[in-house]
Scaffold this motif. Sequence first.
Motif, short mmCIF file in Angstrom:
data_model
loop_
_atom_site.label_atom_id
_atom_site.label_comp_id
_atom_site.label_asym_id
_atom_site.label_seq_id
_atom_site.Cartn_x
_atom_site.Cartn_y
_atom_site.Cartn_z
N GLU A 167 0.83 -1.20 0.00
CA GLU A 167 0.00 0.00 0.00
C GLU A 167 0.87 1.26 0.00
OE1 GLU A 167 -2.93 -0.10 3.06
OE2 GLU A 167 -4.03 -1.75 2.13
N ARG A 203 1.92 1.76 -3.56
CA ARG A 203 0.82 2.26 -4.40
C ARG A 203 0.56 3.73 -4.15
NH1 ARG A 203 -4.15 -1.41 -3.35
NH2 ARG A 203 -2.96 -2.27 -1.61
N LYS A 248 -9.18 4.96 -7.42
CA LYS A 248 -9.18 3.94 -8.46
C LYS A 248 -7.77 3.73 -9.00
CE LYS A 248 -11.32 2.75 -12.91
NZ LYS A 248 -12.28 3.18 -13.95
N LYS A 249 -7.03 4.82 -9.21
CA LYS A 249 -5.67 4.72 -9.74
C LYS A 249 -4.77 3.97 -8.76
CE LYS A 249 -2.39 5.79 -12.70
NZ LYS A 249 -2.40 5.31 -14.11
N ALA A 271 -5.81 1.72 -6.66
CA ALA A 271 -6.42 0.43 -6.34
C ALA A 271 -6.73 0.32 -4.85
CB ALA A 271 -5.54 -0.73 -6.80
N MET A 272 -7.32 1.40 -4.30
CA MET A 272 -7.72 1.43 -2.89
C MET A 272 -9.16 1.93 -2.82
SD MET A 272 -4.53 3.35 -0.99
CE MET A 272 -2.83 2.80 -1.14
N SER A 273 -9.80 1.67 -1.71
CA SER A 273 -11.08 2.30 -1.46
C SER A 273 -10.85 3.76 -1.12
CB SER A 273 -11.81 1.61 -0.30
OG SER A 273 -11.14 1.88 0.93
#
Length: 322
Positions: free
Chosen positions: A210, A213, A236-237, A239-241
Amino acid sequence: MKPHLVVALAYDQLCTFEFGCTVELFALNRPELGVDWYEFAVCAAEPGKLRAAGGITVEVPYGLEMLDQADTIIIPGWRDADEMPPPALLEKIRLAHARGARICTICSGVFILAAAGILDGKTVTTHWRYAEKLLRRYPEITVQANALYVDQGQIMTSAGSAAGLDMLLHLVRKDYGAKVANMVAQRLVVPPHREGGQAQFVPRPMPADEHARLAKLMDWVRSNPALPHNLASMAKKAAMSTRTLQRHFKDSTGMAPGEWLIRERVAIAKELLESPASSLPQVAELAGFGSEESLRRHFRRIVANSPGNYRKQFSIDTQTLA
């Protein structure tokens, strides 16, 4: 014009790293910058050879009288937060403050300014482990315990060690603009800019995946500021809520994603404004504000200046330091 004189304070049991950061920023000749760089001097808080961390000694050519000439004073820590600084030093600090000298402290150096009585009603920071002690001893001061640095205009304070570099680069940025500050940062091989409100440490360490990211997202946004970013698209970019992204941004930067994005766009706008090549509408578009009105509003809030005045002050054609 008289060169801008930066004077660093040395003292027995000197904090070597903080002092070294100050020397690295201001004492080296930097002809590649194309500006009239600072003059630099060191003064001693007490006579004789001074011991410094790491088993070295420092011999300083000037005494406290050098503070009377300083335009900017840097205090790189203090040997003991529980030790009252010498009365002669406190008096020189008061006099320097009264005549308008800029005074900057790293880590425990803020205790000298507090003891001199020039911080009442002001907001400051220090290393997180000293924050409670500072607040308890000087309740009339507001302590922003988790900030990297706090700029109150004439007085700047920073957290410990490397946060001092962030504050000193911020000082260079104020004096010479983002382009010069970025060139200095490149020579130091450090990030060019970290906001003062960024957290000193992450209270809940992120998993490596994380963290990677989030770092990739921030780099991508910086490279594509003109895109219509929002919380949903950034999540979204990465890949997390959206909730996870907000939490990680707060822990890592001390800010919400939206505020971080605005400040990054302002930083980009500052660089663009330092060149006369782009008009204000073009700056607003390239930095991602969408309109001049949005650029002006956010720029004034964060920089406390208008884009036009900033360009007059820091354009590469007119940069000088009084």
